[in-house]
Design a protein around this motif. Sequence first.
Motif, short mmCIF file in Angstrom:
data_model
loop_
_atom_site.label_atom_id
_atom_site.label_comp_id
_atom_site.label_asym_id
_atom_site.label_seq_id
_atom_site.Cartn_x
_atom_site.Cartn_y
_atom_site.Cartn_z
N SER A 145 0.82 -1.22 0.00
CA SER A 145 0.00 0.00 0.00
C SER A 145 0.85 1.26 0.00
O SER A 145 0.36 2.33 -0.39
N GLY A 148 1.02 3.52 -3.14
CA GLY A 148 -0.03 4.50 -3.37
C GLY A 148 -0.31 4.81 -4.83
O GLY A 148 -0.64 3.92 -5.61
N HIS A 163 3.16 9.16 -1.89
CA HIS A 163 1.77 9.46 -2.22
C HIS A 163 0.81 8.38 -1.73
O HIS A 163 0.06 7.80 -2.52
N PRO A 164 0.79 8.11 -0.43
CA PRO A 164 -0.16 7.11 0.09
C PRO A 164 -1.58 7.61 -0.06
O PRO A 164 -1.84 8.82 0.01
N VAL A 165 -2.52 6.68 -0.29
CA VAL A 165 -3.91 7.09 -0.48
C VAL A 165 -4.82 6.57 0.64
O VAL A 165 -6.04 6.59 0.51
N ALA A 169 -1.78 3.01 4.72
CA ALA A 169 -0.54 3.10 3.94
C ALA A 169 0.42 4.11 4.55
O ALA A 169 1.63 3.88 4.61
#
Length: 340
Positions: A145, A148, A163-165, A169
């Motif tokens: 995760s 992202g 850029h984790p969503v 994550a």
Amino acid sequence: MKILVTGAAGFIGFFVSKSLLEKGHEVVGLDNINDYYDVNLKYARLNQLGIIKEKAEEFNALSQSNTTKSFSFIRLALEDRENLPRLFKAQDFDVVCNLAAQAGVRYSLENPEAYVDSNLVGFLNILECCRNFKIRHLVYASSSSVYGLNDKIPFETTDTVDHPVSLYAATKKSNELMAHSYSHLYGFKTTGLRFFTVYGPWGRPDMAMFLFTDAIVNNKPIKVFNNGKLERDFTYIDDITEGVVRIIQKPVTEQVKKKGAFKIYNIGNSKSVKLMDFITAIEDSLGTIAKKEMYPMQPGDVEKTWANVDDLIADYDYRPNTPIQDGVDNFITWYKEYYL
């Protein structure tokens, strides 16, 4: 070796504990047995390791433990800053394998506090114990995760992961950063493992494999997100376990320390499988066509995952390789035995 496995009543923690015991290691299992999903499944896993549910329910302090020949179990939360150091002081571990965490991408949208408590505060407590009690190697679970919104495929551990969503994550990326700082400051080895869509027998009820199977068996429609236009690097539990155990067992040499005490590896099947093909494999195994309800993309989800495992091959001579249909068939066999 004497090894602490946190999350020992969980899906991956159970299999890692079992494998380590089979290889002759002494294992201390730790789990808080929370109610994120059916605790009876957690107790059933522990029972496979020789731990009796009735006694496990009494584990609320370090003065109480349940022990088999080479496996002992402690019911304890990582957030317990008072008792966790007591456990480390009493046991003198060689290696710590931290698999305990609040799991699930979608649940992090509903209960973010649980992720902060377990994945951030709990992980800091583990790092502090490793520092203070001279643990030579911490192996810990990260997640695919963390990649992202990355659109470069396949995912490599050298990729930027900014850029984790989902909060889940973000906590896993935070774990990697925290481990890096502790390895740099205090010199003990930390190895983070980015797991890719784990599935198999004894899996969690919130996982896609379980949700699809349970719905089909009970003649209910399955929810297919992003209208089925998703791809995942599905990785069978035995392949995950083998990777984790190889990394735990490899001695930490001075040469390794000079190369850098902090490492990250992907553990995935090195293949991206379309979600609809995965569903077909389940249908073939059950001999039933699923009723499908199409939904849009869910918050926190990504369209595709795919692991590059070149580092894992180079350093540990290991590549996960279980075919999807074999893994699905094994899960279906277990599901029928356990639930039907």
